[in-house]
Design a protein around this motif. Structure first.
Motif, mmCIF file in Angstrom:
data_model
loop_
_atom_site.group_PDB
_atom_site.id
_atom_site.type_symbol
_atom_site.label_atom_id
_atom_site.label_comp_id
_atom_site.label_asym_id
_atom_site.label_seq_id
_atom_site.Cartn_x
_atom_site.Cartn_y
_atom_site.Cartn_z
ATOM 1 N N LEU A 295 -23.247 -24.217 3.072
ATOM 2 C CA LEU A 295 -23.645 -25.206 2.084
ATOM 3 C C LEU A 295 -25.147 -25.383 2.240
ATOM 4 O O LEU A 295 -25.655 -25.517 3.340
ATOM 5 N N GLY B 126 -22.595 -24.281 -2.495
ATOM 6 C CA GLY B 126 -21.930 -23.444 -1.493
ATOM 7 C C GLY B 126 -20.449 -23.714 -1.422
ATOM 8 O O GLY B 126 -19.902 -24.500 -2.197
ATOM 9 N N THR B 127 -19.793 -23.080 -0.465
ATOM 10 C CA THR B 127 -18.338 -23.151 -0.349
ATOM 11 C C THR B 127 -17.848 -24.087 0.748
ATOM 12 O O THR B 127 -16.655 -24.354 0.833
ATOM 13 N N THR C 156 -18.745 -19.334 5.681
ATOM 14 C CA THR C 156 -18.924 -20.370 4.669
ATOM 15 C C THR C 156 -20.260 -21.074 4.894
ATOM 16 O O THR C 156 -20.780 -21.081 6.011
#
Length: 173
Positions: A46, A57-58, A44
């Motif tokens: 950002l 982002g995630t 993940t």
């Protein structure tokens, strides 16, 4: 409980032993936002877009068991506090590379930090600019200690769960 993380220009591998109740990236990182370009976790991320106009982002919230790469344009210091201190936190690792935190504000020797029953499943531990491998000769490399506020890649050959062995006071500065 208070934390203070000095950050250098470029990449920093960090973790938290406490987080505030609101653990969103925007809240935790707000004081260093002018120097922060990206936060990357395991699977993940950002990133600031258009010179910091907005995040994309995630990665929304930080996880106390995870570690993060922070990409900085200039040196800065990340400060904060939280009440989520739990040195007995259980880490559930999957086979392969796991990006994890260290749950205490002190240090513990790598050889003493893993429970004996899972140590044979640890292939290597990678920190920021340091690594140690678990070999037939014992732990070999330049990484000797787990340290609070630092993040680690722990590479395993199996799915395992563990809590760091902190000993009686050995994980205190």
């Amino acid at each position: 409980m208070y934390y203070n993380i000095p950050l250098q220009t470029y990449s920093n591998l960090i973790s938290f032993y406490v987080l505030p109740e609101n653990d969103s990236v925007n809240v935790v990182m707000q004081d260093i936002t002018p120097n922060l370009t990206a936060v990357l976790g395991e699977g993940t991320a950002l990133q600031y877009i258009n010179n910091g106009d907005y995040w994309a982002g995630t990665l929304i919230n930080l996880d106390i068991s995870s570690a993060y790469w922070l990409r900085m344009t200039d040196a800065d210091t990340l400060e904060g506090n939280g009440n989520s201190f739990n040195p007995n936190r259980v880490y559930n690792l999957h086979e392969g590379a796991n990006l994890v935190s260290f749950p205490s504000d002190g240090t513990v020797d790598i050889r003493e930090g893993f429970p004996d029953d899972i140590e044979d499943h640890i292939i290597a531990v990678i920190g920021e600019g340091e690594v140690t491998s678990n070999s037939v000769y014992g732990w070999i490399g330049s990484l000797y200690n787990f340290e609070g506020l630092h993040g680690y890649w722990i590479i395993t050959d199996a799915d395992i769960s563990f809590s760091y062995e902190l000993g009686s006071g050995s994980a205190r500065k």
